[in-house]
Design an enzyme around this catalytic site. Structure first.
Site, PDB file in Angstrom:
ATOM      1  N   GLY A   1       1.078  -1.617   0.021  1.00 22.38           N
ATOM      2  CA  GLY A   1       0.343   0.434  -0.451  1.00 22.38           C
ATOM      3  C   GLY A   1       1.010   1.825  -0.138  1.00 22.38           C
ATOM      4  O   GLY A   1       2.270   1.304  -0.115  1.00 22.38           O
TER       5      GLY A   1
ATOM      6  N   GLY B   1       2.619   5.765   4.212  1.00 19.23           N
ATOM      7  CA  GLY B   1       1.035   5.971   5.469  1.00 19.23           C
ATOM      8  C   GLY B   1       0.118   5.289   4.861  1.00 19.23           C
ATOM      9  O   GLY B   1      -1.088   5.807   5.724  1.00 19.23           O
TER      10      GLY B   1
ATOM     11  N   TYR C   1      15.501  11.962  -1.354  1.00 15.70           N
ATOM     12  CA  TYR C   1      14.524  13.202  -1.221  1.00 15.70           C
ATOM     13  C   TYR C   1      14.703  14.266  -1.389  1.00 15.70           C
ATOM     14  O   TYR C   1      14.816  15.253  -1.635  1.00 15.70           O
ATOM     15  CB  TYR C   1      14.059  12.825   0.447  1.00 15.70           C
ATOM     16  CG  TYR C   1      12.736  11.893   0.275  1.00 15.70           C
ATOM     17  CD1 TYR C   1      11.669  11.583  -0.833  1.00 15.70           C
ATOM     18  CD2 TYR C   1      12.441  11.394   1.751  1.00 15.70           C
ATOM     19  CE1 TYR C   1      10.711  10.984  -0.797  1.00 15.70           C
ATOM     20  CE2 TYR C   1      11.247  10.282   1.027  1.00 15.70           C
ATOM     21  CZ  TYR C   1      10.425   9.972   0.349  1.00 15.70           C
ATOM     22  OH  TYR C   1       9.223   9.117   0.664  1.00 15.70           O
TER      23      TYR C   1
ATOM     24  N   GLU D   1       6.069  -6.728   5.396  1.00 25.39           N
ATOM     25  CA  GLU D   1       5.491  -5.161   4.993  1.00 25.39           C
ATOM     26  C   GLU D   1       6.289  -4.904   3.733  1.00 25.39           C
ATOM     27  O   GLU D   1       7.301  -5.227   3.762  1.00 25.39           O
ATOM     28  CB  GLU D   1       6.314  -4.032   6.481  1.00 25.39           C
ATOM     29  CG  GLU D   1       6.036  -2.814   5.778  1.00 25.39           C
ATOM     30  CD  GLU D   1       5.497  -1.331   6.790  1.00 25.39           C
ATOM     31  OE1 GLU D   1       6.680  -1.663   8.160  1.00 25.39           O
ATOM     32  OE2 GLU D   1       5.881  -0.522   6.260  1.00 25.39           O
ATOM     33  N   ARG D   2       5.967  -4.816   2.923  1.00 24.01           N
ATOM     34  CA  ARG D   2       6.345  -4.280   1.517  1.00 24.01           C
ATOM     35  C   ARG D   2       7.087  -5.653   0.461  1.00 24.01           C
ATOM     36  O   ARG D   2       6.920  -6.941   1.294  1.00 24.01           O
ATOM     37  CB  ARG D   2       7.249  -3.313   1.471  1.00 24.01           C
ATOM     38  CG  ARG D   2       6.388  -1.759   0.754  1.00 24.01           C
ATOM     39  CD  ARG D   2       7.145  -0.748   0.354  1.00 24.01           C
ATOM     40  NE  ARG D   2       6.054   0.243   1.023  1.00 24.01           N
ATOM     41  CZ  ARG D   2       5.561   0.189  -0.157  1.00 24.01           C
ATOM     42  NH1 ARG D   2       5.048  -0.181  -1.260  1.00 24.01           N
ATOM     43  NH2 ARG D   2       4.639   1.908  -0.698  1.00 24.01           N
TER      44      ARG D   2
ATOM     45  N   GLU E   1      10.853  12.697   5.622  1.00 20.66           N
ATOM     46  CA  GLU E   1       9.562  12.794   4.412  1.00 20.66           C
ATOM     47  C   GLU E   1       8.517  14.698   3.940  1.00 20.66           C
ATOM     48  O   GLU E   1       7.176  14.946   3.182  1.00 20.66           O
ATOM     49  CB  GLU E   1       8.460  12.171   4.100  1.00 20.66           C
ATOM     50  CG  GLU E   1       8.531  10.215   4.542  1.00 20.66           C
ATOM     51  CD  GLU E   1       8.363   9.409   5.389  1.00 20.66           C
ATOM     52  OE1 GLU E   1       7.640   9.830   5.346  1.00 20.66           O
ATOM     53  OE2 GLU E   1       7.650   7.687   5.006  1.00 20.66           O
TER      54      GLU E   1
HETATM   55  P1  TTP Z   1       6.753   2.990   3.023  1.00 20.08           P
HETATM   56  O1  TTP Z   1       7.578   1.095   2.406  1.00 20.08           O
HETATM   57  O2  TTP Z   1       5.854   3.042   2.229  1.00 20.08           O
HETATM   58  O3  TTP Z   1       6.629   2.347   4.303  1.00 20.08           O
HETATM   59  P2  TTP Z   1       5.740   3.866   5.261  1.00 20.08           P
HETATM   60  O4  TTP Z   1       6.664   2.733   6.558  1.00 20.08           O
HETATM   61  O5  TTP Z   1       5.928   4.831   4.803  1.00 20.08           O
HETATM   62  O6  TTP Z   1       3.884   3.478   5.227  1.00 20.08           O
HETATM   63  P3  TTP Z   1       3.281   2.809   6.484  1.00 20.08           P
HETATM   64  O7  TTP Z   1       2.540   3.537   6.877  1.00 20.08           O
HETATM   65  O8  TTP Z   1       1.673   1.893   5.457  1.00 20.08           O
HETATM   66  O9  TTP Z   1       3.528   2.009   7.338  1.00 20.08           O
HETATM   67  O10 TTP Z   1       8.085   3.931   2.770  1.00 20.08           O
HETATM   68  C1  TTP Z   1       8.777   3.902   3.441  1.00 20.08           C
HETATM   69  C2  TTP Z   1       9.731   5.649   2.878  1.00 20.08           C
HETATM   70  O11 TTP Z   1      10.847   4.431   2.218  1.00 20.08           O
HETATM   71  C3  TTP Z   1       8.765   6.623   2.128  1.00 20.08           C
HETATM   72  O12 TTP Z   1       9.683   7.374   2.695  1.00 20.08           O
HETATM   73  C4  TTP Z   1       9.016   5.558   0.675  1.00 20.08           C
HETATM   74  C5  TTP Z   1      10.342   5.262   0.888  1.00 20.08           C
HETATM   75  N1  TTP Z   1      10.830   4.906  -0.177  1.00 20.08           N
HETATM   76  C6  TTP Z   1      11.041   4.985  -1.497  1.00 20.08           C
HETATM   77  O13 TTP Z   1      11.243   5.479  -1.403  1.00 20.08           O
HETATM   78  N2  TTP Z   1      11.086   3.968  -2.457  1.00 20.08           N
HETATM   79  C7  TTP Z   1      10.913   2.495  -1.815  1.00 20.08           C
HETATM   80  O14 TTP Z   1      11.648   1.905  -2.608  1.00 20.08           O
HETATM   81  C8  TTP Z   1      10.334   2.408  -1.000  1.00 20.08           C
HETATM   82  C9  TTP Z   1      10.121   0.330  -0.477  1.00 20.08           C
HETATM   83  C10 TTP Z   1      10.491   3.434  -0.012  1.00 20.08           C
HETATM   84 MG    MG Z   2       5.827   1.330   7.582  1.00 18.77          MG
END
Ligand code: TTP
Ligand code: MG
Length: 217
Positions: free
Chosen positions: A17, A20, A59, A93-94, A160
Site C-alpha cells: 500500500g 502512510g 528526497y 511489510e512490502r 518526508e
Molecule cells: P513505505 O514503504 O511506504 O513505508 P511506510 O512505513 O511509510 O508505510 P506505512 O505507513 O504504511 O507503514 O515507505 C517508507 C519510506 O521509504 C517512504 O518515504 C517512501 C520510501 N521508499 C522509497 O522511496 N523507495 C522504495 O522503494 C521504498 C520501499 C520506500
Molecule cells: Mg511502515
C-alpha cells in the site's frame, strides 16, 4: 491453527500500500499470531548506511541519489525475502515486488536516467529468476491519497517533509495500476484488497477477517 508451510519455505504474506497507508500498524497485529514471523520494512537501515542517511539524501537530491537508494532498498528487501526461518507463516511489510512501484514513479517523474532504471530492472529480474523469492498472498491496503497525506504529516518522519500530495497521488495510481487494475506489472500471488482509509478500530476488524482467511480459521 494449521501450519501452512509449503515444502521448505513459509507461506508468505506481503502487506502492500501507499506511503502512510498503515502497513506497519497492520503488520503489528500479526505479532500475536502463533507460528508467524513478522518482518518490518528496514527503514532504519536506509537511514544509516555506514553513517549516511540515504533516505534523506534521496528526497533532498533525487537526481543524484534515487538510483543509489533504490539499489540499496532492493538489496535489503532481497535479504528479508531469503532470510531462513522455521516459522510456517511469514508476514512482511512490502516486498521486492513493490519496490518496482517506486522505480516506476521515479521513471515517470524523470528522476532516474533511462540507464539507471534499466540497471535496477536488470537486477530485479536477475534476483527473481535466481533466488527463492516468493509471495503467496498480497494484502493491499488501498487508501485515498488525501488520507495518507494527512497521516504522513501527522507522523512527521523528518525525511518526508518534502513529500507532496501530488507525489502520493502518483504512488497511489501506480499501486492501483499494479494491484487493482492489474495492468502494470505481473501480480505474483492472489490479492486481498482492503479499504484502509478506515480508522484504527476499523482496521483491527479488517485484520481479524483477513487473519481468519490466512490461517483458515
Ligand atoms: P513505505 O514503504 O511506504 O513505508 P511506510 O512505513 O511509510 O508505510 P506505512 O505507513 O504504511 O507503514 O515507505 C517508507 C519510506 O521509504 C517512504 O518515504 C517512501 C520510501 N521508499 C522509497 O522511496 N523507495 C522504495 O522503494 C521504498 C520501499 C520506500
Ligand atoms: Mg511502515
Amino acid at each position: 491453527m494449521s501450519p501452512r508451510k509449503l515444502g521448505n519455505r513459509p507461506y508468505t504474506v506481503c502487506i502492500e500500500g501507499n506511503i502512510g497507508s498503515g502497513k506497519t500498524t497492520f503488520l503489528s497485529h500479526f505479532k500475536k499470531c502463533e507460528n508467524t514471523i513478522v518482518i518490518e520494512e528496514p527503514v532504519e537501515l536506509w537511514r544509516d548506511v555506514s553513517g549516511t542517511n540515504l533516505l534523506e539524501l534521496m528526497y533532498k537530491d533525487p537526481s543524484r541519489y534515487a538510483c543509489t537508494f533504490q539499489s540499496y532498498v532492493q538489496l535489503t528487501m532481497l535479504q528479508l525475502h531469503t532470510r531462513e526461518t522455521s516459522h510456517p507463516y511469514k508476514v512482511m511489510e512490502r516486498s521486492i515486488y513493490s519496490v518496482r512501484c517506486f522505480i516506476e514513479n521515479m521513471k515517470r517523474m524523470n528522476v532516474l536516467q533511462n540507464v539507471e532504471a534499466y540497471l535496477l530492472e536488470k537486477w530485479y529480474d536477475w534476483a527473481l529468476e535466481n533466488t527463492k523469492v516468493q509471495a503467496d498472498l498480497i494484502v493491499y491496503l488501498r487508501t485515498t491519497p488525501e488520507v495518507v497525506y494527512q497521516r504522513m504529516r501527522t507522523r512527521a518522519r523528518k525525511e518526508e517533509d518534502c513529500v507532496s500530495l501530488d507525489y502520493l497521488k502518483l504512488m497511489h495510481q501506480i499501486h492501483d495500476e499494479w494491484l487493482y487494475d492489474r495492468t502494470l506489472f505481473s501480480v505474483p500471488s492472489p490479492v486481498i484488497t482492503l479499504d484502509a482509509d478506515k480508522n484504527l478500530e476499523g482496521m483491527l476488524e479488517e485484520f481479524r477477517v483477513c487473519a481468519d482467511k490466512i490461517f483458515n480459521r
